[in-house]
Design a protein around this motif. Sequence first.
Motif: not given
Length: 320
Positions: A273-278, A284-288
């Motif tokens: 859910l977060l990768s593209a919006p971030i 860049r999304l690194h980790k959840v």
Amino acid sequence: MTATRLTASPAAASPTISAHGRGRPCVITRRATFSASHLYRLPELDEAENARRFGRCSLAPGHGHNYELTVAMGGPLDGDGMVLNLSDVKHAIRREVSDPLDFRFLNDVWPEFDLSRPEGRLPTTEALLLAIRERLAPHLPLVALRLHEQTNLWADVLCGPTIDPMEAFLSIRTHFAAAHRLARPELSQSENEAIYGKCARPHGHGHNYLLDVTVRGPIDARTGMVCDLAELQQLVADLVVEPFDHTFLNKDVEHFAGCVPTAENIALHIADLLSAPIAATGARLHKVRLQESPNNAAEVFAETPQLEMLPAALEALAAV
């Protein structure tokens, strides 16, 4: 009592393992704290634009935090069984960081934060950590640094000749409460219980989830930010917390109608859910990381492979 020194015979000596671990690699950490204030306000922006970009952080005369710094250092053990003498480490951190920053207004402390200079930047968590790294690097064999501004906001930087000197990681923490049931619809109740145990009971159960979201990127030369912090927090709130909070995940979140909502699957879905919006924010999304209970957590790295990033350094910081 009389101490006796034991000396190994030449025949018993190992070519790779010497007394007290001499020469073997190890990562150590040291924690330090300081209290300081700062203000997010750029002189080239008017009042309205500063308020729009930095919110309450732009309100004069500023605000303060109790900062917690973790310094990770690495190297071979010496003949005394140490990477470094911890007294030397303590004095270096105090001299270069704690004493200059404690009870100070960060905007006025170091030239990096002098906004009258074109190269000056705001003293954000990320920018402050880069400045700390520059001051400690000549004195300590740094591997990584972490700076907590609050319990729900911190930054990390790695250290080394191959590391981008302007890159940092920024992490935020939030939470939501939700219920779930772990069961596959094609299996019988007894089969599900054999796999998921009590988590397969028909009426489900709930958790207070802790969610950490870590992004990576170069800090902006003027704002000192990896990304707009308020925008990042709003994205996580809108895309995850609001849709998930106080729900029965299996029934209220469409994705989990056909996907068992284990902690692992929830974390994977959040990353998706977060990768593209971030990415649209410039980071860049690194980790959840999703903490389901004090004993259970799942981590999903959105970047694969993990950047070949000296994982021992990050693990050392995470363990503190």
